[in-house]
Design an enzyme around this catalytic site. Structure first.
Site, PDB file in Angstrom:
ATOM      1  N   ASN A   7       0.881  -1.172   0.000  1.00 34.65           N
ATOM      2  CA  ASN A   7       0.000   0.000   0.000  1.00 34.65           C
ATOM      3  C   ASN A   7       0.920   1.223   0.000  1.00 34.65           C
ATOM      4  OD1 ASN A   7      -1.836   2.006   0.483  1.00 34.65           O
ATOM      5  ND2 ASN A   7      -2.730   1.072   2.306  1.00 34.65           N
ATOM      6  N   ARG A  93      -2.571  -2.169  -3.453  1.00 30.63           N
ATOM      7  CA  ARG A  93      -3.795  -1.406  -3.231  1.00 30.63           C
ATOM      8  C   ARG A  93      -3.737  -0.188  -4.151  1.00 30.63           C
ATOM      9  NH1 ARG A  93      -5.252   2.800   1.339  1.00 30.63           N
ATOM     10  NH2 ARG A  93      -7.449   3.044   0.820  1.00 30.63           N
ATOM     11  N   HIS A 182     -13.246   2.490   0.341  1.00 26.62           N
ATOM     12  CA  HIS A 182     -13.238   1.426   1.377  1.00 26.62           C
ATOM     13  C   HIS A 182     -13.871   0.137   0.848  1.00 26.62           C
ATOM     14  CE1 HIS A 182     -13.505   4.848   4.574  1.00 26.62           C
ATOM     15  NE2 HIS A 182     -12.245   4.489   4.432  1.00 26.62           N
ATOM     16  N   ARG A 243     -11.695  15.286   7.903  1.00 26.47           N
ATOM     17  CA  ARG A 243     -12.474  15.647   6.709  1.00 26.47           C
ATOM     18  C   ARG A 243     -13.899  16.031   7.088  1.00 26.47           C
ATOM     19  NH1 ARG A 243     -11.247  10.289   3.422  1.00 26.47           N
ATOM     20  NH2 ARG A 243      -9.763   9.800   5.052  1.00 26.47           N
ATOM     21  N   GLU A 386      -8.300  -5.696   5.103  1.00 26.63           N
ATOM     22  CA  GLU A 386      -8.178  -5.337   3.689  1.00 26.63           C
ATOM     23  C   GLU A 386      -6.996  -6.054   3.038  1.00 26.63           C
ATOM     24  OE1 GLU A 386      -8.809  -1.338   5.373  1.00 26.63           O
ATOM     25  OE2 GLU A 386      -9.491  -0.807   3.366  1.00 26.63           O
TER      26      GLU A 386
END
Ligand code: AMP
Length: 401
Positions: A7, A93, A182, A243, A386
């Site tokens: 990743n 990823r 996600h 955010r 993940e």
């Protein structure tokens, strides 16, 4: 079969080496400050092997970072494999696959081109992911590489769910639509829930709440994502660590005019200084917020209240999109670890058959069914994984299955 999962960020690179069949994790770690000075962390999962914690190792490029990872994995003393030949494939990823990728794919020159074409959709993420892929190709020539996209799982959303009410040509010409993120996490926990409940996923209406530093709620009908809270970018939907989530877009113009800000300054505020941090003025981290709220900090309490209320409403809206709900899942840092927030979010949903059990809900970081016996909707806590999804997709694509 061992799969290396990568990743890559712009100056960092997370890695895991795992066996997707046995689900055994051999080692994981992190390269940080790539191109600056270089810090390397290595956590072997095998008894007797020594870990490295943010040690100084010069990593001028991502390729050097990958070399450091590989040298450490095969190190005769503290490595976990004998040679690089024991790495069968690499799974990467990739944040944005646009509309081109509804599934994970073997990386070819054409795929690289298509990922590059998605850069305007994810200018911060895709270039770093591409750098990570190129670095691996340079250091591990001949090893199959697979791209696993955050957006792919949501490609089953129907047009009525992904279309924004702006002139249609901005969709056809610029690709402006809701994509959702996600995806690997929502997909993994929904499949896991069906396994745990021993029910076919095809008959289930599942709402998944991925609540962490970034958060999103997904509606999954019959195993397919049909509605999600994140949009064109991961800024949309729920308020997050820093955010803002969904806001009235006119606020942007107002801030620019009344505070004499540039668009970059406003976007920086909405991405990095809003959410939990912005409302509380304390922290973006939910553990800090819960502590501050316990100590009486009113703005920390408000931030938590606001987050729970908006998540609560999103669950209702996801259920409405499916005309029902059978399973509610909590995952990611907050969803897995905070019984208090789970209870706050799920309470007041008994009108649609959601009843959380206070005692069963007192779990952290492990799989559990936390609904009451008379709750029509099963509520589950499922730690996300993940990397395992990426490794499993990579293994099946690399072996041609
Ligand atoms: P993630 O992005 O999934 O790694 O989640 C990170 C968020 O999970 C951070 O805001 C953490 O504060 C939060 N988190 C982790 N452990 C706990 C915990 N025990 N209680 C509350 N929040 C937690």
């Amino acid at each position: 079969m061992n799969i290396l999962v990568i990743n890559a960020g712009s100056s960092s690179l997370k890695y895991q080496l795992l066996n997707p069949e046995t689900e055994e994790l051999l080692a994981k770690g992190l390269c940080e400050r790539i191109g600056i000075d270089g810090k390397f962390t290595y956590k072997p999962q095998i008894e007797g092997k020594e870990k490295l914690d943010a040690v100084d190792i010069a990593m001028p490029t991502h390729a050097e970072a990958i070399k450091t990872v590989l040298n450490t994995l095969v190190d005769p003393k503290n490595g976990v494999i004998a040679s690089m030949k024991e790495i069968d494939a690499v799974g990467h990823r990739v944040v944005h696959g646009g509309e081109k990728f509804a599934h994970s794919v073997l990386i070819t020159d054409d795929v690289m081109k298509a990922i590059e074409e998605c850069i305007p959709l994810a200018p911060l993420h895709n270039p770093a992911n591409i750098t990570g892929i190129k670095a691996c190709q340079e250091v591990m020539p001949g090893v199959p590489m697979v791209a696993v996209f955050d957006t792919a799982f949501h490609q089953t959303m129907p047009p009525r769910a992904f279309t924004y009410a702006i002139p249609y040509e901005y969709y056809t010409q610029d690709g402006i639509r809701r994509y959702g993120f996600h995806g690997t996490s929502h997909s993994y926990v929904s499949k896991r829930a069906a396994e745990i409940l021993d029910l076919p996923i095809e008959v289930l209406k599942i709402v998944t709440c991925h609540l962490g530093n970034g958060s999103s709620v997904d509606a999954i009908a019959g195993g397919k994502s049909i509605e999600t809270s994140m949009g064109f970018t991961p800024l949309d939907g729920l308020p997050m660590g820093t955010r803002c989530g969904s806001i009235d877009v006119s606020i942007i113009e107002y801030l620019m005019e009344n505070h004499n800000m540039t668009i970059d300054e406003v976007m920086n505020i909405l991405n990095k200084k809003s959410g939990m941090l912005g409302v509380s003025g304390v922290s973006s981290d939910f553990r800090d917020l819960e502590k501050a709220a316990d100590e009486g900090n009113e703005r920390a309490k408000l931030a938590i209240d606001m987050f729970c209320y908006k998540t609560h409403k999103r669950i209702g809206s996801a259920a409405a999109a499916m005309n029902g709900i059978d399973v509610l899942i909590f995952t990611a840092g907050v969803g897995e670890n905070s019984p208090e927030l789970r209870e706050k979010i799920a309470s007041g949903l008994d009108f649609m058959g959601v009843k959380i059990d206070h005692t069963r809900n007192m779990v952290r970081g492990k799989e559990a069914i936390v609904s009451t016996d008379d709750s029509r909707v099963k509520i589950l806590v499922i730690p996300t994984n993940e990397e395992l999804v990426i490794a499993q997709d990579t293994a099946s694509i690399a072996s041609g299955k």
